[in-house]
Each structure stands twice: as C-alpha cells, then as structure tokens.
Design an enzyme around this catalytic site. Structure first.
Site, short mmCIF file in Angstrom:
data_model
loop_
_atom_site.label_atom_id
_atom_site.label_comp_id
_atom_site.label_asym_id
_atom_site.label_seq_id
_atom_site.Cartn_x
_atom_site.Cartn_y
_atom_site.Cartn_z
N ASN A 393 2.91 64.75 -7.37
CA ASN A 393 2.88 63.94 -6.12
C ASN A 393 1.81 63.11 -6.47
O ASN A 393 1.60 62.20 -6.84
CB ASN A 393 3.27 64.69 -4.96
N ASP A 394 0.70 63.73 -5.73
CA ASP A 394 -0.70 63.00 -5.67
C ASP A 394 -0.99 62.21 -6.92
O ASP A 394 -1.78 61.23 -7.12
CB ASP A 394 -1.63 64.00 -5.27
N VAL A 395 -0.69 63.12 -8.38
CA VAL A 395 -1.39 62.63 -9.57
C VAL A 395 -0.66 61.33 -9.86
O VAL A 395 -0.87 60.84 -10.93
CB VAL A 395 -1.27 63.37 -10.46
N ALA A 434 -3.22 66.10 -0.73
CA ALA A 434 -4.33 65.20 -0.32
C ALA A 434 -4.02 64.82 0.81
O ALA A 434 -4.58 64.30 1.72
CB ALA A 434 -4.60 64.18 -1.48
#
Lengths: 464, 101
Positions: A393-395, A434
């Site tokens: 997700n965040d990456v 995050a």
C-alpha cells in the site's frame, strides 16, 4: 595446541566467514559461501577444544549440550515456514545476545580461566570489554524478544509510547556508562549485575515504541548489536575469530538498517524514537470524504491481465500474511501460457525484514531473475499494461512524490500509477501503516479487488 | 615503549569493519534475508567463549556456577549455529534461475 597456532586457525575461520558473506553477492555463489561459513565454524570449535585440552568428564557434557542445542536448532530450521522468517531471525538474535551475556558473566565469575586476572582484581581493560559485551548482549536479548513478540503477533504491533520515554532511555544509558566506570574502580559484583539488569530494561524500552512496519529497521539494528556484543566478548577473550566476526556482523546490520531507513526516507533516529503512525493518523482521517472507487471482481481482473502484453506484480506484507505466494505463482504461470510478460517489483521495505518478499517468491519457485528491485524496474511501469498490487500500500502511494505535507513525502515509491491499469487487491479501503489515504484507490485507471489476497488470486487463476 | 596487544586487536577490529562494509554492500538485495540468517549463524562463534567457560577449572568441579553459565551459553549458541546455517541453506536452495527453453 600452542596459543600461536590456535590464533592462526582462528584467523583462518575469520577469513572463511568473510568469504561466506562474499558468496552472497549472487545466488549462484551463495550456497558455496554458506559452506565456507560452516567450515569456519567447525575449525573454530575444534581448535577451541584442542587448545583447552581438557578432555575429562566436562568435555562429554560440552558435546552433549552442543548436540542438544544443535538438534533444537536443526528441528526449528527444517520446520519453520518461510513466512515466519522475520520472527525466527529475531528469535535467533536474542539467543546470540543471551549467550554473550552468559559468557561475560562466566568470565567475570572466573577470570583466571580466561587469563584475565583473579576475582576482585580483573584487568581494567577486560572489565570494560566484558561489561560492554554483557550490556550490548543484554540489550540485544530483550530487544529481540520484544521484536519477536511483535512480529509473532503476541504483542500488538502498534507503537507503545509514554511521556518522558526518551528521557528515561537517556538516563538509563548514562547510568550504564557510569556503572561501568564505577565497576572498574570497585570490582564489585553487585555493580556488574546492575549493569546487566539495566541493559535488559533498556532493550525492552528501546523496541516497544517502534511500530510493526518499522520492523525491517529494528531487525537489522538488532543484527548489528549482536555483532558488537560478539566483538566485545572477542576482545575479552583475545580471540581474533570473534573480533573479526563481530565486526563483520556489526557492520552488516548497520548497512541493512541504513538501506531500510533510506527505503522509507527517514533518518535512523526518527525510526528509533518511534511512533510514526501514531502521531499522523488523526489529521488525515478527517478530510476523507467518500470518493468514488471502481470495484471489480476476479473475472474482470483475469480479463484485463489475459489481454495485456506485460504485467508487473507488486507484492507487499499482505501477501505474506495471506500466504498468497503460491497462488500468485500459479496465476503468473497461467498468464505466461497466454503469452503475457510478467515481472515482479520489490520495494526495499516491503515486508517485515530486508529481502522478505524475495524469499517468499523464491519459495514459490519464482526464478530470481524475474524479480527486480525498485531502481531496476521503476521506469518499466510506464510501458506496462497492468500492475497487480497484492498486499502492498504505502510503497505505491503517489502522494510521496507530490505532497510535501505528507509524512511519507520523499520516500521512494513504485510508480504503479503510470501503468495503463492498476489492480489493487486489498481487503478494505483502510489506510496502510503510515495512516494516510492512498490516492491511487480513486484513480480512473485503478480497479479495486476487495478480498483476501490468496482467495482473490486463486479465483483469478480459475477464471483464466 | 612496547605497543599494547590491545592495539593490535583493535586494528584487526577496525579493518574488519571496513571489510564488512565493502563485502556487505556487494550483497545483492534479494539475498538480504539469507544475509541476516548467515550473519546470525557466524556470530554464534561466541560458542568459543562458552566452551572455555564450561571447561574451566578442575575435572571434579565441573558444575560450578561459572561452568553452568558456560553450558547454558553452549546450548544457546548451538541452537543458533545449526539453526542459522541450516535455515540459510534451505533458503538458498530455493533461489533458482529461469529455465532456459
């Protein structure tokens, strides 16, 4: 065996350990490297037996305990599932740490066995070395136990913070230094025990504020600590093999921590001081108005990918949790039969430890030359038809490139949004670690596949 | 004035850090997990200290408190040595190249 001869053999062991790490520069040479490591270890142990030269009843016990420990280790090594590698490594680090503490205690109680002087009058340099070894070992031990509990899910992965935490750590750290100084003057065993106990406490306090997704940094850091502890003991025992190994392991862990921090664009101290997700979450959840999302099913995904000419797969921690790597590999096989070119893109901090995704894909028989690192593959997204994001997700969040206000701004991300269409396998729209919304969910070229990563992938295989 | 042997050991230590630095940077990122497990295995060479501790003293007093700590350390380090090398081996066996058609 003379001291000079055994020292030469320890040097050979040290060199073999260097070659063991050198072998890991490519998968072809890596297996040979591992044999070098084993050879170095065998030489060290045999030489130690010969130089102690005591083959009485104690020797039989030593062999017995060695075999007991060895069988436990072998049993674990064969039984552990690859998805549990992060906790296994954390657990192993704790053992190295505790072993260092025990050796240091033993050397303190019986210094004459190690040529360090006599009880109550140990050489000052040796005192400093053994207490540093014991302190770092104890921090490694308790820190690794906490990391293990968090990774195993026995303890919550969310950061535990309280007021004055950093101050307490600072005071305890200074206390250890002060006590070591005091130990040199008094040679008192109570001081030595206090150093060990305070260090155990520091290890716990150091790791509890660090959240689940920062674990790659924590594991690398503890890896480094276990090396420094070994080096400290190596100085005490005046043993070159231990000093060389400690330095190698220490710098290896430090480099891995650096690579992991860079993968998140955060400084080492920022990670260690902890609590990323905890602080940012509140401000971002408010502006989350209902945006339209395109929702798809397995048939849509299968259709899209079958008609694509190239597909890039972006795995993340979610794939490890769902154990979806084998299903994924089946899906890729089916796609390849349809003439689709498939490659894998791995972000440096995907998963819970460095290289976590690579091991899982290797386990599922994915050839390593189809798996690429971020820098190698990031330009290919622009020419690719479908990006299949599974458990990451965040990456992939493009906000890291556009919004300087975002907590992840500046973090290197995979340019998933540049591909013609994006398939996002995820259980819900909830933000990632995050705590920020991923803009990618609402793009026109994104199709959300709401399901468990493994189930969805299996369904896609069926409809292919 | 004679040089303290500590300085020699310290030199070995510092030079080994440099060797470690260059060697580890050359490790391919896809093998970072095996790197961690193998460094973990080799740092268990601390068993050398554990063996000395366990065998210290005369043969009729092998279970003094300092020996017991040595024996415990041997078990811990042995778990690591066998576990570390074997699990690394198991992982490295899985890394395969694409079959050439």
């Amino acid at each position: 065996m003379s001291a000079n001869l055994s020292a030469s053999f320890y040097l050979i062991s040290g060199i073999l350990f260097i070659l063991a790490l050198r072998g890991l520069s490519s998968p072809e040479t890596s297996r040979q490297g591992n044999y070098f490591g084993i050879a170095g270890m065998v030489i060290s142990i045999v030489v130690t037996f010969l130089s102690v030269g005591n083959f009485g009843p104690g020797f039989v016990y030593v062999l017995g305990f060695l075999l007991i420990g060895g069988s436990i280790g072998a049993f674990i090594a064969f039984r552990i599932p690859m998805t549990a590698m992060p906790e296994l490594v954390a657990g192993f680090h704790s053992l190295v740490g505790l072993a260092a503490v025990f050796v240091a205690i033993s050397a303190f109680l019986k210094p004459e066995a190690f040529n360090l002087g006599i009880v109550g009058n140990i050489k000052l340099a040796s005192l400093v070395e053994m207490s540093l070894g014991a302190a770092i070992g104890a921090i490694t031990f308790s820190g690794s136990i906490i990391a293990f509990l968090k990774l195993r899910g026995i303890m919550s992965g969310s950061p535990i913070t309280f007021k004055g935490q950093h101050l307490i750590n600072l005071v305890l750290g200074l206390a250890i230094i002060f006590l070591i100084f005091y130990l040199c003057m008094s040679q008192s065993s109570n001081i030595f025990w206090s150093i060990v106990i305070i260090s155990f406490l520091v290890g716990v306090l150091l790791i509890i504020p660090i959240g689940g997704a920062d674990m790659p940094v924590v594991i690398s850091m503890l890896n480094s600590y276990s090396g420094w502890a070994a080096a400290g003991i190596g100085f005490t025992l005046e043993n070159t093999a231990l000093i060389i190994t400690g330095a190698l392991v220490g710098s290896s862990g430090a480099i891995l921590s650096y690579i992991m921090c860079k993968g998140m664009n955060r400084s080492f101290f920022n990670v260690i001081l902890g609590g990323w997700g905890a602080t940012e979450q509140s401000s971002n959840s408010e502006n989350k108005e209902q945006k339209p999302v395109k929702n798809g099913n397995a048939d849509d995904a299968a259709f899209l990918m079958k008609n694509a000419s190239s597909v890039i797969i972006v795995p993340g921690y979610g794939m490890a949790v769902a154990q979806a790597q084998h299903a994924l590999r089946e899906m890729v096989d089916a796609l390849k039969k349809n003439g689709v070119k498939v490659s894998y893109a791995i972000h440096p901090v995907a998963g819970r430890m460095p290289g976590h995704m690579n091991v899982l894909l290797a386990e599922a028989n994915v050839p390593y030359d189809e798996v690429f690192e971020l820098e190698e593959i990031n330009n290919d997204f622009a020419n690719c038809d479908v990006a299949y994001v599974i458990g990451a997700n965040d990456v992939t969040n493009p906000i890291a490139k556009s919004d300087p206000q975002s907590p992840i701004y500046g973090m290197p991300v995979l340019d998933v949004e540049k591909s013609k269409s994006v398939l996002f396998v995820k259980r819900s729209l909830s933000p990632g670690y995050a705590g920020i919304d991923n803009d990618l969910f609402y793009r026109d070229n994104t199709l959300m596949l709401f399901a468990d990563a493994k189930k969805m992938t299996e369904e896609i295989v069926k409809s292919l | 004035m004679e040089i303290d042997p500590f300085i020699f050991r310290f030199s070995i230590f510092i030079l080994s850090i440099f060797i470690g630095y260059y060697v580890v940077w050359s490790v391919t990122p896809s093998l970072h997990t095996p790197l961690m497990s193998v460094t973990n295995a080799i740092s268990s060479v601390i068993i050398v200290g554990a063996i000395i501790a366990a065998l210290a003293g005369s043969s009729d007093s092998i279970f003094e408190i300092s020996n017991i700590f040595g024996f415990l350390a041997i078990i811990l380090a042995a778990v690591n040595i066998f576990g570390g090398f074997l699990v690394t081996q198991r992982m490295l066996q899985m890394y395969k190249k694409k079959k050439n058609k």
